[in-house]
Enzyme design. Sequence first.
Site, mmCIF file in Angstrom:
data_model
loop_
_atom_site.group_PDB
_atom_site.id
_atom_site.type_symbol
_atom_site.label_atom_id
_atom_site.label_comp_id
_atom_site.label_asym_id
_atom_site.label_seq_id
_atom_site.Cartn_x
_atom_site.Cartn_y
_atom_site.Cartn_z
ATOM 1 N N ASP A 8 15.148 -11.101 -3.271
ATOM 2 C CA ASP A 8 14.970 -12.342 -4.025
ATOM 3 C C ASP A 8 15.472 -12.100 -5.450
ATOM 4 O OD1 ASP A 8 12.945 -10.953 -5.356
ATOM 5 O OD2 ASP A 8 11.325 -12.280 -4.715
ATOM 6 N N CYS A 65 11.756 -7.187 -3.169
ATOM 7 C CA CYS A 65 11.179 -8.299 -3.921
ATOM 8 C C CYS A 65 10.288 -7.645 -4.973
ATOM 9 C CB CYS A 65 10.452 -9.308 -3.024
ATOM 10 S SG CYS A 65 8.939 -8.732 -2.262
ATOM 11 N N THR A 67 6.997 -6.965 -5.524
ATOM 12 C CA THR A 67 6.100 -5.904 -5.052
ATOM 13 C C THR A 67 6.618 -5.254 -3.775
ATOM 14 O OG1 THR A 67 4.857 -7.395 -3.625
ATOM 15 C CG2 THR A 67 4.071 -7.155 -5.911
ATOM 16 N N HIS A 98 8.746 9.486 10.637
ATOM 17 C CA HIS A 98 7.610 9.157 11.506
ATOM 18 C C HIS A 98 7.689 7.757 12.105
ATOM 19 C CE1 HIS A 98 4.614 12.326 9.708
ATOM 20 N NE2 HIS A 98 5.742 12.866 10.141
ATOM 21 N N HIS A 133 5.845 10.501 17.669
ATOM 22 C CA HIS A 133 6.077 9.322 16.824
ATOM 23 C C HIS A 133 6.735 8.196 17.625
ATOM 24 C CE1 HIS A 133 4.670 11.556 13.443
ATOM 25 N NE2 HIS A 133 5.559 12.509 13.672
HETATM 26 C C1 RB5 Z 1 8.296 -13.350 -7.227
HETATM 27 O O1 RB5 Z 1 7.682 -13.716 -8.399
HETATM 28 C C2 RB5 Z 1 7.385 -12.460 -6.411
HETATM 29 O O2 RB5 Z 1 6.279 -13.166 -5.959
HETATM 30 C C3 RB5 Z 1 8.137 -11.857 -5.248
HETATM 31 O O3 RB5 Z 1 9.245 -11.156 -5.713
HETATM 32 C C4 RB5 Z 1 7.384 -10.862 -4.398
HETATM 33 O O4 RB5 Z 1 6.785 -9.868 -5.169
HETATM 34 C C5 RB5 Z 1 6.446 -11.429 -3.416
HETATM 35 O O5 RB5 Z 1 5.815 -10.716 -2.652
#
Ligand code: RB5
Length: 145
Positions: A8, A65, A67, A98, A133
């Site tokens: 993203d 993305c 996180t 694994h 595994h």
């Molecule tokens: C975008 O702000 C953020 O929500 C996205 O990149 C991601 O971390 C969602 O899980």
Amino acid sequence: MTIGFANDHTGVALKRLLMQHCQSKGYACLNFGADSTQSVDYPDFAHALATAVLTHKVDIGFAFCGTGNGVAITLNKHPHIRAGLCWNATVAQLIKQHNNANVCVIPARFVTEQQAVAIADAYLDTVFEGGRHQTRIDKIDIGIK
Ligand code: RB5
């Protein structure tokens, strides 16, 4: 070996860096991600990468993305996709060794460029161990075989 990339708006810079890095290591690369920092919805890109893996357009993938969780959750909705969230090189090594992960997920807001390259190298340079595994992987999917 062809590698797909999905991201993203938070992962544009690291995606570009790792695409260049992978190309320099001799891999063919296909981009399924966003190319602007304008806010977009991560599932649109994660689904595109999952489809590319499942249709053998690419062999493995990297996804980004903020996180890493949004793309990981989305990717893992697809049967036979094993997307592993990697915050360091040791975890990246283990998702291949694994879990035989076919997508390496990187939390773009929480790793440096140097860490992202180390994660990519660890994932790419590690071989699946098989054996017990594989037995465990065979028990993961609950959908169509
Ligand atoms: C975008 O702000 C953020 O929500 C996205 O990149 C991601 O971390 C969602 O899980």
